[in-house]
Motif scaffolding. Structure first.
Motif, PDB file in Angstrom:
ATOM      1  N   SER A 117      30.012 -18.973  22.660  1.00 50.67           N
ATOM      2  CA  SER A 117      29.057 -18.958  23.941  1.00 50.67           C
ATOM      3  C   SER A 117      29.954 -19.398  25.341  1.00 50.67           C
ATOM      4  CB  SER A 117      28.058 -20.035  23.776  1.00 50.67           C
ATOM      5  OG  SER A 117      27.255 -20.510  24.733  1.00 50.67           O
ATOM      6  N   LEU A 118      29.813 -18.814  26.267  1.00 55.42           N
ATOM      7  CA  LEU A 118      30.489 -18.828  27.405  1.00 55.42           C
ATOM      8  C   LEU A 118      29.514 -19.293  28.497  1.00 55.42           C
ATOM      9  CD1 LEU A 118      32.974 -16.147  27.121  1.00 55.42           C
ATOM     10  CD2 LEU A 118      33.503 -18.382  26.729  1.00 55.42           C
ATOM     11  N   ASN A 119      29.692 -20.102  29.484  1.00 60.31           N
ATOM     12  CA  ASN A 119      28.825 -20.517  30.275  1.00 60.31           C
ATOM     13  C   ASN A 119      29.133 -20.714  31.679  1.00 60.31           C
ATOM     14  OD1 ASN A 119      26.900 -20.936  28.090  1.00 60.31           O
ATOM     15  ND2 ASN A 119      28.266 -22.506  27.518  1.00 60.31           N
ATOM     16  N   CYS A 120      28.083 -20.578  32.623  1.00 55.19           N
ATOM     17  CA  CYS A 120      28.421 -20.895  34.429  1.00 55.19           C
ATOM     18  C   CYS A 120      27.296 -21.144  34.549  1.00 55.19           C
ATOM     19  CB  CYS A 120      28.864 -19.556  35.034  1.00 55.19           C
ATOM     20  SG  CYS A 120      30.751 -19.122  34.527  1.00 55.19           S
ATOM     21  N   THR A 121      27.412 -22.512  35.531  1.00 55.25           N
ATOM     22  CA  THR A 121      26.234 -22.707  36.464  1.00 55.25           C
ATOM     23  C   THR A 121      26.442 -22.534  37.950  1.00 55.25           C
ATOM     24  OG1 THR A 121      27.014 -25.061  36.791  1.00 55.25           O
ATOM     25  CG2 THR A 121      25.713 -24.660  34.835  1.00 55.25           C
TER      26      THR A 121
ATOM     27  N   LYS B 176      20.812  -9.238  28.253  1.00 54.71           N
ATOM     28  CA  LYS B 176      21.268  -7.830  28.107  1.00 54.71           C
ATOM     29  C   LYS B 176      22.201  -7.847  27.063  1.00 54.71           C
ATOM     30  CE  LYS B 176      23.352  -4.310  31.093  1.00 54.71           C
ATOM     31  NZ  LYS B 176      24.025  -3.950  32.190  1.00 54.71           N
ATOM     32  N   GLU B 177      22.006  -6.743  26.229  1.00 55.90           N
ATOM     33  CA  GLU B 177      22.936  -6.858  25.112  1.00 55.90           C
ATOM     34  C   GLU B 177      23.720  -5.345  25.176  1.00 55.90           C
ATOM     35  OE1 GLU B 177      20.998  -7.871  21.404  1.00 55.90           O
ATOM     36  OE2 GLU B 177      22.231  -6.346  20.292  1.00 55.90           O
ATOM     37  N   ASP B 178      24.981  -5.600  24.903  1.00 56.35           N
ATOM     38  CA  ASP B 178      25.899  -4.399  24.715  1.00 56.35           C
ATOM     39  C   ASP B 178      26.694  -4.527  23.509  1.00 56.35           C
ATOM     40  OD1 ASP B 178      28.079  -2.565  27.020  1.00 56.35           O
ATOM     41  OD2 ASP B 178      27.434  -2.213  24.982  1.00 56.35           O
ATOM     42  N   GLY B 179      26.564  -4.115  22.588  1.00 57.83           N
ATOM     43  CA  GLY B 179      27.297  -4.162  21.183  1.00 57.83           C
ATOM     44  C   GLY B 179      27.122  -5.775  20.823  1.00 57.83           C
ATOM     45  N   ARG B 180      28.434  -6.173  20.690  1.00 55.39           N
ATOM     46  CA  ARG B 180      28.518  -7.768  20.278  1.00 55.39           C
ATOM     47  C   ARG B 180      28.389  -8.603  21.287  1.00 55.39           C
ATOM     48  NH1 ARG B 180      33.247  -9.385  18.985  1.00 55.39           N
ATOM     49  NH2 ARG B 180      34.471  -7.786  19.800  1.00 55.39           N
ATOM     50  N   PHE B 181      28.264  -8.202  22.451  1.00 53.03           N
ATOM     51  CA  PHE B 181      28.108  -9.045  23.684  1.00 53.03           C
ATOM     52  C   PHE B 181      26.534  -9.102  24.284  1.00 53.03           C
ATOM     53  CE2 PHE B 181      32.576  -9.626  24.510  1.00 53.03           C
ATOM     54  CZ  PHE B 181      33.081  -8.496  23.819  1.00 53.03           C
ATOM     55  N   THR B 182      26.344 -10.335  24.482  1.00 53.20           N
ATOM     56  CA  THR B 182      24.999 -10.497  25.279  1.00 53.20           C
ATOM     57  C   THR B 182      24.865 -11.380  26.410  1.00 53.20           C
ATOM     58  OG1 THR B 182      23.825 -10.360  22.975  1.00 53.20           O
ATOM     59  CG2 THR B 182      22.663 -11.625  24.919  1.00 53.20           C
ATOM     60  N   ALA B 183      24.375 -10.883  27.551  1.00 51.12           N
ATOM     61  CA  ALA B 183      24.526 -11.507  28.895  1.00 51.12           C
ATOM     62  C   ALA B 183      23.073 -12.231  29.047  1.00 51.12           C
ATOM     63  CB  ALA B 183      24.946 -10.719  29.912  1.00 51.12           C
TER      64      ALA B 183
ATOM     65  N   TYR C  35      21.853 -20.535  35.643  1.00 47.91           N
ATOM     66  CA  TYR C  35      22.603 -20.762  34.695  1.00 47.91           C
ATOM     67  C   TYR C  35      22.923 -19.405  34.033  1.00 47.91           C
ATOM     68  CZ  TYR C  35      24.178 -23.119  30.024  1.00 47.91           C
ATOM     69  OH  TYR C  35      24.783 -23.376  28.888  1.00 47.91           O
ATOM     70  N   ILE C  36      24.031 -19.089  33.828  1.00 49.14           N
ATOM     71  CA  ILE C  36      24.228 -17.763  33.078  1.00 49.14           C
ATOM     72  C   ILE C  36      25.115 -18.004  31.831  1.00 49.14           C
ATOM     73  CG2 ILE C  36      24.017 -16.455  34.883  1.00 49.14           C
ATOM     74  CD1 ILE C  36      26.818 -15.974  35.091  1.00 49.14           C
ATOM     75  N   SER C  37      25.057 -17.035  30.849  1.00 46.76           N
ATOM     76  CA  SER C  37      25.829 -17.218  29.601  1.00 46.76           C
ATOM     77  C   SER C  37      26.257 -15.863  29.166  1.00 46.76           C
ATOM     78  CB  SER C  37      25.038 -17.965  28.519  1.00 46.76           C
ATOM     79  OG  SER C  37      24.469 -19.179  28.916  1.00 46.76           O
ATOM     80  N   LEU C  38      27.329 -15.898  28.371  1.00 46.75           N
ATOM     81  CA  LEU C  38      27.878 -14.608  27.677  1.00 46.75           C
ATOM     82  C   LEU C  38      28.137 -15.156  26.233  1.00 46.75           C
ATOM     83  CD1 LEU C  38      28.856 -11.740  27.833  1.00 46.75           C
ATOM     84  CD2 LEU C  38      31.149 -12.976  27.963  1.00 46.75           C
TER      85      LEU C  38
END
Lengths: 112, 115
Positions: free
Chosen positions: B20-24, B56-63, B71-74
């Motif tokens: 889990s990667l995050n930005c505020t 939003k999902e793309d393969g193994r990645f979800t944004a 707040y956003i996460s990957l």
């Protein structure tokens, strides 16, 4: 690298000398950007262009100038390089109808 | 205070873990959100782009974007050693905003996935 080339890829120069970095794109996109990347700062916008001869400043523009006389080329000039301008410089393009930007491979500049 | 804050890590996880990667962010004008992946000594590579709250999902990645909380996460599922890189969040204001067309980046999070 989205049809973007940067030259030179590496450069070492002395304090006080002028330096010009070149960004070349093959897709004739209108928008082009110059960023610098430093540890702890992410990427910061230096200058950008929204057309031939149309440029504007970013957040860290002091000490830098740019020119765009052709759609495909965006030049970044350090008039008198300083050690604080040692950094990795990235060029980016933005296809006109999109919001995303695509980056070139970067130029690593060292000012001694 | 920076407009975009991102934990620089470094983050080290075992292969197969969920990351889990995050930005505020503080600028409510930001409307468009991107995640970039950057391998060592390479240019940033666009990974995900989104403009609305939700997932939003793309393969193994979800944004994931939560505009109400700024707040956003990957999320990276089944992480692989090849995912080891620096991950940068970036955002842009909507049309008419002062930063339209210009990206504001987080500091980047260094991720290592070990076998």
């Amino acid at each position: 690298d989205a049809g973007i080339t940067q030259s030179p890829r590496h450069k070492v120069t002395e304090t006080g000398t002028p330096v010009t970095l070149r960004c070349h794109q093959t897709e004739n996109h209108r928008y082009m950007y110059w960023y610098r990347q430093d540890p702890g700062h992410g990427l910061r916008l230096i200058h950008y262009s929204y057309g031939v001869k149309d440029t504007d400043k970013g957040e860290v523009s002091d000490g830098y100038s740019v020119s765009r006389s052709k759609t495909e080329d965006f030049l970044l000039t350090l008039e008198s390089a300083t050690s604080s301008q040692t950094s990795v410089y990235f060029c980016a393009i933005r296809p006109g109808l999109l919001h995303e930007q695509y980056f070139g491979p970067g130029t690593r500049l060292t000012v001694t | 205070q920076k407009e975009v804050e991102q934990d620089p890590g470094p983050l080290s996880v075992p292969e197969g873990a969920i990351v889990s990667l995050n930005c505020t962010y503080s600028n409510s004008a930001f409307q468009y959100f991107m995640w970039y992946r950057q391998y060592s000594r390479k240019g940033p590579e666009l990974l995900m782009y989104t403009y609305s709250s939700g997932n939003k999902e793309d393969g193994r990645f979800t944004a994931q974007v939560d505009k109400s909380s700024k707040y956003i996460s990957l999320f990276i599922r089944d992480s692989q050693p090849s995912d080891s890189a620096t991950y940068l969040c970036a955002m842009m204001s909507g049309a008419g905003g002062t930063s339209y067309g210009k990206l504001t980046f987080g500091q980047g999070t260094i991720l290592t996935v070990h076998p």
